[in-house]
Design an enzyme around this catalytic site. Sequence first.
Site, PDB file in Angstrom:
ATOM      1  N   SER A  84       0.797  -1.221   0.000  1.00 32.84           N
ATOM      2  CA  SER A  84       0.000   0.000   0.000  1.00 32.84           C
ATOM      3  C   SER A  84       0.834   1.277   0.000  1.00 32.84           C
ATOM      4  O   SER A  84       0.292   2.361  -0.199  1.00 32.84           O
ATOM      5  CB  SER A  84      -0.955   0.013   1.199  1.00 32.84           C
ATOM      6  OG  SER A  84      -0.215   0.004   2.404  1.00 32.84           O
ATOM      7  N   ASP A  85       2.133   1.171   0.218  1.00 36.91           N
ATOM      8  CA  ASP A  85       2.990   2.353   0.259  1.00 36.91           C
ATOM      9  C   ASP A  85       4.204   2.169  -0.654  1.00 36.91           C
ATOM     10  O   ASP A  85       5.344   2.391  -0.249  1.00 36.91           O
ATOM     11  CB  ASP A  85       3.433   2.620   1.700  1.00 36.91           C
ATOM     12  CG  ASP A  85       4.099   3.983   1.865  1.00 36.91           C
ATOM     13  OD1 ASP A  85       3.878   4.871   1.006  1.00 36.91           O
ATOM     14  OD2 ASP A  85       4.840   4.160   2.843  1.00 36.91           O
ATOM     15  N   LEU A  86       3.952   1.758  -1.885  1.00 38.52           N
ATOM     16  CA  LEU A  86       5.045   1.544  -2.832  1.00 38.52           C
ATOM     17  C   LEU A  86       5.574   2.901  -3.298  1.00 38.52           C
ATOM     18  O   LEU A  86       4.892   3.648  -3.985  1.00 38.52           O
ATOM     19  CB  LEU A  86       4.560   0.715  -4.029  1.00 38.52           C
ATOM     20  CG  LEU A  86       5.632   0.252  -4.998  1.00 38.52           C
ATOM     21  CD1 LEU A  86       6.663  -0.636  -4.309  1.00 38.52           C
ATOM     22  CD2 LEU A  86       4.993  -0.499  -6.153  1.00 38.52           C
TER      23      LEU A  86
END
Length: 110
Positions: A40-42
């Site tokens: 979710s935080d690429l």
Amino acid sequence: ELEDATALSSRLQQSPLEEEGWREVGRTIRLFHDQGVSHSDLNAANILLRDREVFLLDFDKGSIRPDGNWKTAQLQRLERSLQKWRRLSGTFHYSQPGWEALLTGYQATS
């Protein structure tokens, strides 16, 4: 922490990444996506490089998901991250050919 590994964001502040390096980043992301692993935080700070190895970090809000549009959304998030680093850094070696090489690596893995 990985010994002798550098965040993609830091690496690009120092020197350009070769085309094969960009492709390997894309291949690595695709390997995770093919297994349904959602990051979710690429972003450019959560990708580590060590020689020719690529590591994805910070899965604290990650999940396993069925196939879907989330994969494209995560790639778009990464692209926005790279563009933000380019805007905010005095020197940041990121350009469209690098992004296209990443996408080539992503699409080549099956």
